[in-house]
Design a protein around this motif. Structure first.
Motif, PDB file in Angstrom:
ATOM      1  N   TYR A   5       0.819  -1.216   0.000  1.00 55.78           N
ATOM      2  CA  TYR A   5       0.000   0.000   0.000  1.00 55.78           C
ATOM      3  C   TYR A   5       0.852   1.266   0.000  1.00 55.78           C
ATOM      4  O   TYR A   5       0.438   2.310  -0.489  1.00 55.78           O
ATOM      5  CB  TYR A   5      -0.935   0.011   1.217  1.00 55.78           C
ATOM      6  N   LEU A   6       2.058   1.180   0.556  1.00 57.04           N
ATOM      7  CA  LEU A   6       2.915   2.367   0.667  1.00 57.04           C
ATOM      8  C   LEU A   6       4.161   2.252  -0.213  1.00 57.04           C
ATOM      9  O   LEU A   6       5.158   2.911   0.031  1.00 57.04           O
ATOM     10  CB  LEU A   6       3.336   2.562   2.129  1.00 57.04           C
ATOM     11  N   SER A   7       4.090   1.410  -1.226  1.00 57.49           N
ATOM     12  CA  SER A   7       5.273   1.146  -2.049  1.00 57.49           C
ATOM     13  C   SER A   7       5.686   2.348  -2.895  1.00 57.49           C
ATOM     14  O   SER A   7       6.823   2.435  -3.336  1.00 57.49           O
ATOM     15  CB  SER A   7       5.018  -0.058  -2.963  1.00 57.49           C
ATOM     16  N   GLN A   8       4.765   3.306  -3.118  1.00 56.50           N
ATOM     17  CA  GLN A   8       5.058   4.446  -3.989  1.00 56.50           C
ATOM     18  C   GLN A   8       5.433   5.705  -3.213  1.00 56.50           C
ATOM     19  O   GLN A   8       5.477   6.792  -3.782  1.00 56.50           O
ATOM     20  CB  GLN A   8       3.841   4.745  -4.884  1.00 56.50           C
ATOM     21  N   VAL A   9       5.695   5.598  -1.910  1.00 55.54           N
ATOM     22  CA  VAL A   9       6.066   6.777  -1.117  1.00 55.54           C
ATOM     23  C   VAL A   9       7.411   7.299  -1.596  1.00 55.54           C
ATOM     24  O   VAL A   9       8.378   6.553  -1.715  1.00 55.54           O
ATOM     25  CB  VAL A   9       6.135   6.425   0.381  1.00 55.54           C
ATOM     26  N   PHE A  10       7.481   8.606  -1.871  1.00 59.52           N
ATOM     27  CA  PHE A  10       8.683   9.197  -2.458  1.00 59.52           C
ATOM     28  C   PHE A  10       9.853   9.190  -1.475  1.00 59.52           C
ATOM     29  O   PHE A  10       9.720   9.621  -0.327  1.00 59.52           O
ATOM     30  CB  PHE A  10       8.388  10.638  -2.903  1.00 59.52           C
ATOM     31  N   ALA A  11      11.000   8.702  -1.938  1.00 54.45           N
ATOM     32  CA  ALA A  11      12.285   8.792  -1.236  1.00 54.45           C
ATOM     33  C   ALA A  11      12.322   8.031   0.087  1.00 54.45           C
ATOM     34  O   ALA A  11      13.176   8.301   0.932  1.00 54.45           O
ATOM     35  CB  ALA A  11      12.683  10.253  -1.010  1.00 54.45           C
ATOM     36  N   ILE A  12      11.412   7.093   0.300  1.00 54.59           N
ATOM     37  CA  ILE A  12      11.421   6.269   1.517  1.00 54.59           C
ATOM     38  C   ILE A  12      11.548   4.808   1.095  1.00 54.59           C
ATOM     39  O   ILE A  12      10.739   4.304   0.327  1.00 54.59           O
ATOM     40  CB  ILE A  12      10.142   6.463   2.354  1.00 54.59           C
ATOM     41  N   SER A  13      12.595   4.119   1.592  1.00 50.53           N
ATOM     42  CA  SER A  13      12.838   2.728   1.186  1.00 50.53           C
ATOM     43  C   SER A  13      12.327   1.720   2.200  1.00 50.53           C
ATOM     44  O   SER A  13      12.274   0.525   1.925  1.00 50.53           O
ATOM     45  CB  SER A  13      14.340   2.502   0.960  1.00 50.53           C
ATOM     46  N   GLY A  14      11.946   2.185   3.392  1.00 47.98           N
ATOM     47  CA  GLY A  14      11.450   1.274   4.414  1.00 47.98           C
ATOM     48  C   GLY A  14      11.331   1.990   5.743  1.00 47.98           C
ATOM     49  O   GLY A  14      11.372   3.227   5.810  1.00 47.98           O
ATOM     50  N   ALA A  15      11.186   1.226   6.806  1.00 49.70           N
ATOM     51  CA  ALA A  15      11.039   1.803   8.141  1.00 49.70           C
ATOM     52  C   ALA A  15      11.715   0.891   9.147  1.00 49.70           C
ATOM     53  O   ALA A  15      12.061  -0.257   8.846  1.00 49.70           O
ATOM     54  CB  ALA A  15       9.563   1.977   8.481  1.00 49.70           C
ATOM     55  N   THR A  16      11.919   1.423  10.342  1.00 52.55           N
ATOM     56  CA  THR A  16      12.478   0.623  11.433  1.00 52.55           C
ATOM     57  C   THR A  16      11.840   1.040  12.745  1.00 52.55           C
ATOM     58  O   THR A  16      11.317   2.164  12.860  1.00 52.55           O
ATOM     59  CB  THR A  16      14.009   0.785  11.514  1.00 52.55           C
ATOM     60  N   ILE A  17      11.871   0.128  13.705  1.00 49.45           N
ATOM     61  CA  ILE A  17      11.342   0.425  15.035  1.00 49.45           C
ATOM     62  C   ILE A  17      12.521   0.673  15.961  1.00 49.45           C
ATOM     63  O   ILE A  17      13.406  -0.182  16.105  1.00 49.45           O
ATOM     64  CB  ILE A  17      10.486  -0.746  15.567  1.00 49.45           C
ATOM     65  N   LEU A  18      12.551   1.843  16.586  1.00 50.92           N
ATOM     66  CA  LEU A  18      13.644   2.211  17.478  1.00 50.92           C
ATOM     67  C   LEU A  18      13.432   1.613  18.868  1.00 50.92           C
ATOM     68  O   LEU A  18      12.376   1.040  19.168  1.00 50.92           O
ATOM     69  CB  LEU A  18      13.760   3.733  17.557  1.00 50.92           C
ATOM     70  N   GLY A  19      14.428   1.775  19.729  1.00 51.96           N
ATOM     71  CA  GLY A  19      14.376   1.187  21.060  1.00 51.96           C
ATOM     72  C   GLY A  19      13.223   1.691  21.904  1.00 51.96           C
ATOM     73  O   GLY A  19      12.704   0.963  22.755  1.00 51.96           O
ATOM     74  N   ASP A  20      12.800   2.951  21.677  1.00 45.91           N
ATOM     75  CA  ASP A  20      11.688   3.496  22.465  1.00 45.91           C
ATOM     76  C   ASP A  20      10.330   3.190  21.839  1.00 45.91           C
ATOM     77  O   ASP A  20       9.309   3.712  22.282  1.00 45.91           O
ATOM     78  CB  ASP A  20      11.856   5.011  22.637  1.00 45.91           C
ATOM     79  N   GLY A  21      10.336   2.334  20.808  1.00 44.97           N
ATOM     80  CA  GLY A  21       9.080   1.965  20.165  1.00 44.97           C
ATOM     81  C   GLY A  21       8.661   2.897  19.047  1.00 44.97           C
ATOM     82  O   GLY A  21       7.703   2.627  18.329  1.00 44.97           O
ATOM     83  N   GLU A  22       9.398   4.000  18.871  1.00 46.59           N
ATOM     84  CA  GLU A  22       9.052   4.966  17.817  1.00 46.59           C
ATOM     85  C   GLU A  22       9.496   4.431  16.455  1.00 46.59           C
ATOM     86  O   GLU A  22      10.509   3.737  16.338  1.00 46.59           O
ATOM     87  CB  GLU A  22       9.730   6.303  18.117  1.00 46.59           C
ATOM     88  N   VAL A  23       8.736   4.780  15.431  1.00 45.40           N
ATOM     89  CA  VAL A  23       9.055   4.346  14.067  1.00 45.40           C
ATOM     90  C   VAL A  23       9.863   5.432  13.365  1.00 45.40           C
ATOM     91  O   VAL A  23       9.490   6.611  13.406  1.00 45.40           O
ATOM     92  CB  VAL A  23       7.778   4.038  13.260  1.00 45.40           C
ATOM     93  N   ALA A  24      10.976   5.046  12.751  1.00 48.88           N
ATOM     94  CA  ALA A  24      11.780   5.983  11.960  1.00 48.88           C
ATOM     95  C   ALA A  24      11.777   5.507  10.512  1.00 48.88           C
ATOM     96  O   ALA A  24      11.989   4.320  10.239  1.00 48.88           O
ATOM     97  CB  ALA A  24      13.204   6.041  12.494  1.00 48.88           C
ATOM     98  N   LEU A  25      11.525   6.430   9.592  1.00 46.54           N
ATOM     99  CA  LEU A  25      11.532   6.099   8.167  1.00 46.54           C
ATOM    100  C   LEU A  25      12.962   6.136   7.634  1.00 46.54           C
ATOM    101  O   LEU A  25      13.769   6.962   8.061  1.00 46.54           O
ATOM    102  CB  LEU A  25      10.650   7.070   7.387  1.00 46.54           C
ATOM    103  N   ILE A  26      13.254   5.223   6.708  1.00 46.01           N
ATOM    104  CA  ILE A  26      14.605   5.118   6.133  1.00 46.01           C
ATOM    105  C   ILE A  26      14.616   5.847   4.789  1.00 46.01           C
ATOM    106  O   ILE A  26      13.819   5.552   3.896  1.00 46.01           O
ATOM    107  CB  ILE A  26      15.008   3.644   5.946  1.00 46.01           C
ATOM    108  N   ILE A  27      15.512   6.805   4.674  1.00 48.00           N
ATOM    109  CA  ILE A  27      15.553   7.659   3.482  1.00 48.00           C
ATOM    110  C   ILE A  27      16.280   6.957   2.342  1.00 48.00           C
ATOM    111  O   ILE A  27      17.353   6.367   2.530  1.00 48.00           O
ATOM    112  CB  ILE A  27      16.253   9.000   3.818  1.00 48.00           C
ATOM    113  N   ASP A  28      15.696   7.029   1.140  1.00 47.92           N
ATOM    114  CA  ASP A  28      16.318   6.494  -0.070  1.00 47.92           C
ATOM    115  C   ASP A  28      17.080   7.627  -0.747  1.00 47.92           C
ATOM    116  O   ASP A  28      16.504   8.424  -1.489  1.00 47.92           O
ATOM    117  CB  ASP A  28      15.244   5.922  -0.998  1.00 47.92           C
ATOM    118  N   CYS A  29      18.384   7.712  -0.466  1.00 53.42           N
ATOM    119  CA  CYS A  29      19.199   8.813  -0.994  1.00 53.42           C
ATOM    120  C   CYS A  29      19.286   8.779  -2.514  1.00 53.42           C
ATOM    121  O   CYS A  29      19.372   9.828  -3.167  1.00 53.42           O
ATOM    122  CB  CYS A  29      20.602   8.768  -0.387  1.00 53.42           C
ATOM    123  N   ASN A  30      19.263   7.577  -3.102  1.00 46.61           N
ATOM    124  CA  ASN A  30      19.345   7.467  -4.563  1.00 46.61           C
ATOM    125  C   ASN A  30      18.203   8.205  -5.238  1.00 46.61           C
ATOM    126  O   ASN A  30      18.390   8.906  -6.235  1.00 46.61           O
ATOM    127  CB  ASN A  30      19.316   5.991  -4.982  1.00 46.61           C
TER     128      ASN A  30
END
Length: 667
Positions: free
Chosen positions: A638-663
């Motif tokens: 559903y979110l495969s077309q989000v611009f410049a974001i290649s994925g996400a990760t869950i941090l130690g405090d439970g917060e979600v951080a988006l991973i930037i696609d620099c390419n």
């Protein structure tokens, strides 16, 4: 026997034998007199035939048996291992591979193999096949019907301590799979000797064209009682009669024919010795097969452990408890070792992908009337299984491009003072935390003027802007969609849908591809790939009230710059970074991130300088959090077309951080 119980094992081992036959056939084509290669091919085919017969796949059994006859004709110098014969054997292997894949997909493993069977039979009709290590076709087992060659085989074996036996086997009346029982009997006997004759012939035994009895001649060092006992271990055997053959009245032939036959016997003995050594060498290799789904499940569990470890580290910092801090540090070391082991388990050699290319290169070169040699270097280089599964198609495109566009025809190469046969090298090697795969050829190279004219014609660049392009930028135009330097559309090229697919696929894996070329000398495509896609090192940054992760593999360095150092060029903010003009990009504007209103205007800016190939950009962030290993999670369909974001990760405090696609940002 419950067939489903052994189906996965049959499919897996059949694929391995098919691949082995393909590899050794390619070597045999360049070294047709190498008896060791023929022996390897014959053993793989013989094992495959036995497995298929046991599982009840008759068409695979029949085709493999007919292929065995031709291979044995090569081994006994009845046929010459020329290109025509090898083409037919390759065609047979292709049919076998298709039938195995059909079985893997739930089919019955049948195919229309009549045409290739007729081609194989044609070779048999042109010369008698004499089999040594397999089974001989003969109308009778009576010693009077042994020909001179067979008598020499037996006589030489007797000198080396073997005893010839005539074995008559009777199966029970209610035996259902007679062919399977025959194969099983052959298997137990070939462990202790050599079967050299059968009555009725082998194909009739495999087609169950006999009542309940058959005979065979075997050379063995065991006693008749031991042979009898071994055969009775096979179920549904009713009667066994083992008698020693008396050859005292038979005389050995002399002269050149005898010398040739003795040499053949030595080759058989050498083969048997090699097989025994192979068994010894593999018996100490303690390995197991593990389904990739289990490794994926293990990786997912470890990813959750990494997330919890990050949370524990954060809690330890907040509580400032020494005992908790020591425990967390120990857990960090243990998890690092565990991560290394799990990633190593998932690593597989690129050989798994490279193995299928020699056949493809051979076939395509023949279609294009070119002579091409493929050299493979570094096939032991390892990559994560998830990456391995994805790189096959891009490499196919690059190899096809090198054969079609790179390597010239034999006539053109001779005119240019080159050898008729072109060379394509596939080279894999590690460098840092990446794997590089290079596809290079010694062909015509890239004509930059031709590329530019095609790009202008297609509207990829304007005539004015084309004058300022560097050589590397011109090569990069080849990755544009719809651009092809081929005038005519063919089955191989001309549509411009090859290299753009390569670039998009490689970049989706977090890699990059570059081109270097020298006109008249050749071209090299260099693919850079990450070792693994599951756990990556990132720089965590704050942008407004949100956190983002930038992969370390894309970062050149971080810096603090003054606002007064910002310049403008072509209506774009830029900075001078070590003598280069680098565009300045605000992540806050790209992602429309909410701003912390309490923060006022800052005199300094924090930037992360990132690279994509030769291109660079400076990303403006609010602050640096620090370096961290994170678990990469896909965003889903559903979110495969989000611009410049290649994925996400869950941090130690439970917060979600988006991973930037620099390419994507630089592009």
């Amino acid at each position: 026997m419950e067939k489903n119980q052994y189906l996965d094992m049959f499919i897996e081992e059949s694929r391995e034998h098919v691949q082995s036959i393909n590899e050794h056939l390619l070597q045999l084509e360049t070294d047709p007199n190498n008896k060791d290669l023929i022996g390897e091919i014959f053993r793989s085919a013989h094992t495959l035939k036995g497995m298929a017969a046991t599982m009840g796949y008759e068409e695979i059994t029949n085709l493999t048996h007919q292929m065995e006859n031709v291979l044995d004709g090569i081994r006994n110098d009845t046929y010459e291992a020329n290109t025509i014969l090898i083409d037919v054997v390759f065609e047979s292997v292709d049919y076998i591979e298709k039938m195995v894949e059909d079985i893997a997909l739930g089919g019955d493993g049948t195919a229309d193999v009549q045409s290739v069977l007729e081609k194989l039979c044609e070779f048999e009709r042109n010369g008698a096949v004499k089999e040594i290590a397999a089974v001989l076709e003969a109308p009778s087992i009576d010693t009077e019907t042994f020909d001179d060659f067979e008598l020499t085989v037996i006589a030489q074996s007797v000198e080396q301590g073997y005893v010839p036996f005539n074995v008559e086997v009777t199966l029970r009346e209610d035996c259902i799979l007679k062919a399977a029982r025959v194969v099983m009997i052959f298997d137990v006997l070939e462990q202790v000797g050599e079967v050299i004759k059968t009555n009725p012939p082998v194909e009739k035994l495999e087609d169950e064209q006999f009542d309940n009895s058959f005979s065979l001649t075997i050379l063995s060092t065991k006693t008749s009682d031991e042979l009898n006992e071994r055969i009775f271990k096979v179920s549904e055997v009713e009667k066994v009669v083992v008698t020693e053959i008396d050859l005292d009245s038979k005389k050995e032939d002399e002269g050149q024919q005898e010398a040739k036959q003795i040499e053949q016997i030595k080759q058989v003995e050498t083969k048997k010795s090699n097989e025994k050594e192979a068994v010894k060498s593999t018996s100490g290799n303690k390995t197991i097969r593990v389904n990739i789904d289990r490794l994926d499940a293990l990786m997912n569990l470890f990813e959750e452990l990494v997330i919890d470890k990050g949370r524990l580290e954060q809690i330890a910092d907040e509580l400032n408890n020494n005992e908790l801090t020591d425990t967390v540090e120990h857990m960090t070391r243990i998890s690092a070792d565990l991560q290394s082991i799990i990633l190593t388990m998932r690593m597989v050699p690129v050989e798994q992908v490279f193995n299928r290319f020699p056949r493809m290169v051979r076939g395509l070169a023949k279609d294009l009337n070119k002579q091409v040699q493929l050299k493979v270097v570094g096939q032991e280089t390892e990559l994560d299984r998830t990456v391995i599964d994805e790189i096959g198609d891009p490499l196919v495109h690059l190899l096809r491009n090198s054969i079609d566009h790179g390597v010239e025809t034999p006539g053109e190469r001779i005119k240019r003072g080159k050898p008729e046969q072109g060379t394509i090298q596939l080279h894999a090697y590690h460098s840092g935390n990446h794997v590089f795969i290079e596809v290079s050829d010694d062909g015509a190279g890239i004509d930059t003027n031709n590329v530019l004219s095609k790009a202008i014609k297609k509207g990829v660049v304007t005539e004015e802007s084309s004058k300022t392009l560097t050589e590397a930028q011109i090569y990069d135009l080849l990755f544009s969609s719809g651009l092809s330097t081929r005038e005519e559309i063919s089955d191989v090229s001309g549509r411009g849908v090859g290299l753009d697919v390569v670039k998009s696929k490689i970049e989706s894996l977090g890699g990059s591809v570059t081109i270097t070329s020298s006109q008249g000398q050749g071209t090299t495509f260099s693919v850079q790939l990450p070792l693994t896609l599951s756990i990556i090192s990132v720089m965590l940054v704050e942008v407004g009230v949100e956190k983002y992760a930038i992969p370390l593999s894309s970062i050149i360095e971080t810096a603090i710059i003054k606002k007064e150092d910002i310049l403008r060029a072509h209506n774009q903010q830029v900075i001078d970074f070590r003598g280069r003009v680098v565009p300045l990009i605000s992540l806050k504007k790209i992602f429309d991130t909410p701003t912390d209103l309490e923060k006022g205007e800052e005199e300094y800016l924090s930037v992360v300088v990132v690279r994509k190939g030769e291109k660079m950009a400076a990303l403006i962030v609010d602050s640096f959090i620090g370096q961290q290993e994170i678990v990469l999670k896909a965003l889903g369909s559903y979110l495969s077309q989000v611009f410049a974001i290649s994925g996400a990760t869950i941090l130690g405090d439970g917060e979600v951080a988006l991973i930037i696609d620099c390419n994507t940002i630089i592009k």
